[in-house]
Structure formats: structure tokens, C-alpha cells
Design a protein around this motif. Structure first.
Motif, PDB file in Angstrom:
ATOM      1  N   VAL A 140     -31.663 -38.882  28.492  1.00  0.00           N
ATOM      2  CA  VAL A 140     -30.368 -38.205  28.359  1.00  0.00           C
ATOM      3  C   VAL A 140     -29.301 -38.932  29.149  1.00  0.00           C
ATOM      4  N   VAL A 141     -29.648 -39.254  30.369  1.00  0.00           N
ATOM      5  CA  VAL A 141     -28.695 -39.950  31.218  1.00  0.00           C
ATOM      6  C   VAL A 141     -28.334 -41.297  30.595  1.00  0.00           C
ATOM      7  N   ALA A 142     -29.333 -41.953  30.005  1.00  0.00           N
ATOM      8  CA  ALA A 142     -29.072 -43.231  29.341  1.00  0.00           C
ATOM      9  C   ALA A 142     -28.130 -43.046  28.156  1.00  0.00           C
ATOM     10  N   SER A 143     -28.290 -41.945  27.410  1.00  0.00           N
ATOM     11  CA  SER A 143     -27.416 -41.736  26.244  1.00  0.00           C
ATOM     12  C   SER A 143     -25.988 -41.446  26.693  1.00  0.00           C
ATOM     13  N   LEU A 144     -25.834 -40.802  27.864  1.00  0.00           N
ATOM     14  CA  LEU A 144     -24.493 -40.611  28.417  1.00  0.00           C
ATOM     15  C   LEU A 144     -23.883 -41.953  28.772  1.00  0.00           C
ATOM     16  N   ARG A 145     -24.683 -42.794  29.413  1.00  0.00           N
ATOM     17  CA  ARG A 145     -24.191 -44.094  29.872  1.00  0.00           C
ATOM     18  C   ARG A 145     -23.817 -44.987  28.708  1.00  0.00           C
ATOM     19  N   SER A 146     -24.619 -44.903  27.635  1.00  0.00           N
ATOM     20  CA  SER A 146     -24.358 -45.806  26.508  1.00  0.00           C
ATOM     21  C   SER A 146     -23.247 -45.274  25.613  1.00  0.00           C
ATOM     22  N   GLY A 147     -22.703 -44.105  25.962  1.00  0.00           N
ATOM     23  CA  GLY A 147     -21.653 -43.536  25.132  1.00  0.00           C
ATOM     24  C   GLY A 147     -22.204 -42.810  23.929  1.00  0.00           C
ATOM     25  N   GLY A 148     -23.542 -42.631  23.870  1.00  0.00           N
ATOM     26  CA  GLY A 148     -24.162 -41.917  22.758  1.00  0.00           C
ATOM     27  C   GLY A 148     -23.747 -40.463  22.718  1.00  0.00           C
ATOM     28  N   LEU A 149     -23.347 -39.943  23.855  1.00  0.00           N
ATOM     29  CA  LEU A 149     -22.892 -38.563  23.935  1.00  0.00           C
ATOM     30  C   LEU A 149     -21.551 -38.577  24.652  1.00  0.00           C
ATOM     31  N   GLU A 150     -20.488 -38.578  23.848  1.00  0.00           N
ATOM     32  CA  GLU A 150     -19.146 -38.672  24.412  1.00  0.00           C
ATOM     33  C   GLU A 150     -18.720 -37.333  24.991  1.00  0.00           C
ATOM     34  N   LEU A 151     -18.457 -37.286  26.255  1.00  0.00           N
ATOM     35  CA  LEU A 151     -18.055 -36.016  26.874  1.00  0.00           C
ATOM     36  C   LEU A 151     -16.642 -36.084  27.442  1.00  0.00           C
ATOM     37  N   ASN A 152     -15.902 -37.137  27.092  1.00  0.00           N
ATOM     38  CA  ASN A 152     -14.593 -37.304  27.734  1.00  0.00           C
ATOM     39  C   ASN A 152     -13.498 -36.385  27.191  1.00  0.00           C
ATOM     40  N   ASN A 153     -13.838 -35.570  26.184  1.00  0.00           N
ATOM     41  CA  ASN A 153     -12.851 -34.581  25.731  1.00  0.00           C
ATOM     42  C   ASN A 153     -13.310 -33.148  25.974  1.00  0.00           C
ATOM     43  N   VAL A 154     -14.346 -33.011  26.796  1.00  0.00           N
ATOM     44  CA  VAL A 154     -14.862 -31.673  27.097  1.00  0.00           C
ATOM     45  C   VAL A 154     -13.841 -30.896  27.930  1.00  0.00           C
ATOM     46  N   ARG A 155     -13.468 -29.692  27.461  1.00  0.00           N
ATOM     47  CA  ARG A 155     -12.480 -28.853  28.164  1.00  0.00           C
ATOM     48  C   ARG A 155     -13.112 -27.657  28.850  1.00  0.00           C
ATOM     49  N   ALA A 159      -8.786 -30.519  17.207  1.00  0.00           N
ATOM     50  CA  ALA A 159      -9.785 -30.526  16.146  1.00  0.00           C
ATOM     51  C   ALA A 159     -10.230 -31.956  15.851  1.00  0.00           C
ATOM     52  N   GLY A 160     -11.513 -32.139  15.719  1.00  0.00           N
ATOM     53  CA  GLY A 160     -12.047 -33.456  15.430  1.00  0.00           C
ATOM     54  C   GLY A 160     -12.109 -34.365  16.630  1.00  0.00           C
ATOM     55  N   ALA A 161     -11.921 -33.799  17.802  1.00  0.00           N
ATOM     56  CA  ALA A 161     -11.868 -34.617  19.012  1.00  0.00           C
ATOM     57  C   ALA A 161     -13.228 -34.775  19.688  1.00  0.00           C
ATOM     58  N   GLY A 162     -14.282 -34.439  18.981  1.00  0.00           N
ATOM     59  CA  GLY A 162     -15.613 -34.592  19.569  1.00  0.00           C
ATOM     60  C   GLY A 162     -16.033 -33.362  20.339  1.00  0.00           C
ATOM     61  N   VAL A 163     -16.943 -33.562  21.288  1.00  0.00           N
ATOM     62  CA  VAL A 163     -17.480 -32.427  22.042  1.00  0.00           C
ATOM     63  C   VAL A 163     -16.378 -31.833  22.907  1.00  0.00           C
ATOM     64  N   ARG A 164     -16.079 -30.542  22.702  1.00  0.00           N
ATOM     65  CA  ARG A 164     -15.003 -29.903  23.464  1.00  0.00           C
ATOM     66  C   ARG A 164     -15.508 -28.892  24.474  1.00  0.00           C
ATOM     67  N   ALA A 165     -16.759 -28.497  24.329  1.00  0.00           N
ATOM     68  CA  ALA A 165     -17.329 -27.557  25.302  1.00  0.00           C
ATOM     69  C   ALA A 165     -18.805 -27.872  25.460  1.00  0.00           C
ATOM     70  N   ILE A 166     -19.304 -27.696  26.662  1.00  0.00           N
ATOM     71  CA  ILE A 166     -20.729 -27.962  26.880  1.00  0.00           C
ATOM     72  C   ILE A 166     -21.305 -26.903  27.819  1.00  0.00           C
ATOM     73  N   VAL A 167     -22.475 -26.412  27.447  1.00  0.00           N
ATOM     74  CA  VAL A 167     -23.199 -25.453  28.278  1.00  0.00           C
ATOM     75  C   VAL A 167     -24.479 -26.137  28.721  1.00  0.00           C
TER      76      VAL A 167
END
Ligand code: ADP
Ligand code: MG
Length: 236
Positions: free
Chosen positions: A156-171, A102-110
Motif C-alpha cells: 500500500v505504501v508503495a502504491s502511494l509512493r508510485s502515485g498509484g493512489l493519488e490522494l492530493n485532492n482529498v478534502r 467533480a472528476g478530481a479523483g479521490v476526494r475523501a478517505i476513511v
């Protein structure tokens, strides 16, 4: 038979892979077998989802058992719920202290190929999540990005690169209408999202009405020990 839900009759279903979990005949079974919350069950019935469709009865147990999945099932057979229900069920409660995620950021992405489809998925997700304080976000530029103009995709790709969209906790990572994203000019963008999903335990699934050979090959490279479920409509 309207009571049986969409396209439930006259289906031929083949599931292949190692240790394929048994399918479910009712949504109720998921409460007993996988401790799915009764809140989710009542959200289903409240929205008229009384019986699982073919892809749901096979796909949901597979995803609840944390397996990777390639699901091929015709349009209108309820693929959306096949992944949203198990993903939401697996995430548990957004506010539970027992849930260390809980609170770990984005945990799932479609990921979906068009803004309109992403919008529909978002709406389905809101229905299922009723009664709990999930944060369900529609990245409309991200969703449009795979098929929209290059400038939008680059953002979008730029926001991923800049860390604007953290996906490192996506399960859980789902590709919907995967045939339009794999083996296409948009695959490099999908790859960037995949790369940003850097958590070692991540469940991946692809859903599509069709999966031509090229896309299928790419799906199999992306998935880990996947189960492949194919739903074919029988001739009427
Ligand atoms: P697909 O992605 O396979 O084309 P959708 O997920 O868009 O199919 O679902 C098609 C329609 O069927 C939607 O209107 C959805 O609300 C409805 N639906 C899905 N699952 C069920 C169910 N188990 N019972 C009744 N209606 C359902
Ligand atoms: Mg769909």
C-alpha cells in the motif's frame, strides 16, 4: 426505546472547542441548516435511520461546518454515519457541473484498522449514496494493511509512493477506531497517508470508542482547532 435508535437514551454528551455549532435534534434540520440533499434524507429514512444518535446529533453539524473533530463515543452508538453523512453531503453531487471538484479523483478517505471494519463502512456508504453515481472504493489491502502483515502494508505504501493512489485532492480524511492506529506500531503508515493528502484545505476527524492519553495527544497534533465531543453512557 427502540424508536430512538441505538443507545440514544441515558447519554451524557460534552462538546468542547471554539465556536461549537449547535447540535441537531433531527436529520430534517440538516436540510434547512446545511442544504443537505433530500435524497440523502430519504436514503436515511429508507434504511430506518429516523433519529440521529447522540454522536450523530453533535458530530454531523461540526463536520458540515468544515471543522476538525475528535469524537469519542461507545461502540454501537452510530459513529459510522456521524462521518459518512456529512462527508457525502459536503461532496455534493458526483455529476453536478456546479461542483468544480467533480472528476478530481479521490476526494475523501476513511482509514480503518481492519478489513472487516472497512467492509462495514463501505456497505454503509453504499446505502447512503444510493441514487447517485458515486465511485466508492474499498481498498481492502489498504484497510487491512494497518494491522495485517508487513508485506501487505508495504504494498500500500508503495502504491502511494508510485502515485498509484493519488490522494492530493482529498478534502476529508477520517480515522475510524483511531485508538488502534494512533500511538501504535501502525502510525508510520497513517503518517504516510497523511503526507500523501497534500491539499491545503483538508478536514480531518478521528473517531473512537476510547482515546487513551497517548493516542489523544497524537490526535490533537494532527487536528486543526478541533472540537472534541465525548459521549458517555450513563449508568442504568
Ligand atoms: P459504532 O461505530 O459507534 O460502533 P455503528 O456506526 O457501527 O456504531 O452503528 C451501530 C448500529 O447502529 C449499526 O447497525 C447502524 O446501522 C445502526 N445505526 C446507526 N445510526 C443509527 C440511527 N440514527 N438510527 C438507527 N440505527 C442506527
Ligand atoms: Mg465503528
Amino acid at each position: 426505546d427502540a424508536e430512538d435508535g441505538p443507545s440514544r437514551l441515558r447519554q451524557r454528551i460534552v462538546a468542547k472547542g471554539s465556536n461549537v455549532p449547535p447540535h441537531c435534534d433531527t436529520f430534517n434540520e440538516l436540510v434547512e441548516r446545511y442544504q443537505m440533499s433530500t435524497l440523502l434524507l430519504s436514503n436515511l429514512t429508507q434504511h430506518g435511520y429516523t433519529h440521529p444518535t447522540g454522536i450523530q446529533s453533535y458530530g454531523i453539524p461540526i463536520l458540515l461546518e468544515s471543522r476538525d473533530l475528535a469524537a469519542i463515543s461507545p461502540t454501537g452508538t452510530g459513529k459510522t454515519l456521524s462521518y459518512l453523512l456529512p462527508v457525502i453531503a459536503s461532496l455534493g453531487s458526483p455529476s453536478s457541473s456546479a461542483n468544480s471538484d467533480a472528476g478530481a479523483g479521490v476526494r475523501a478517505i476513511v482509514v480503518a484498522p481492519t478489513r472487516e471494519l472497512a467492509h462495514q463502512i463501505h456497505n454503509e456508504c453504499l446505502k447512503l449514496a444510493q441514487g447517485r453515481k458515486w465511485r466508492i472504493v474499498l481498498f481492502s489491502k489498504a484497510s487491512a494493511a494497518t494491522l495485517a502483515d508487513k508485506a501487505t502494508r508495504d504494498k500500500v505504501v508503495a502504491s502511494l509512493r508510485s502515485g498509484g493512489l493519488e490522494l492530493n485532492n482529498v478534502r476529508h480524511l477520517i480515522l475510524d477506531e483511531a485508538d488502534r492506529m494512533l500511538d501504535s506500531e501502525f502510525f508510520p503508515q497513517v503518517e504516510e497517508i497523511l503526507a500523501a493528502c497534500s491539499h491545503p484545505t483538508i478536514q480531518k476527524a478521528v473517531f473512537s470508542a476510547t482515546l487513551p492519553a497517548g493516542a489523544e495527544k497524537m490526535a490533537m497534533q494532527m487536528l486543526d482547532d478541533p472540537i472534541r465531543v465525548v459521549v458517555g453512557l450513563k449508568d442504568t
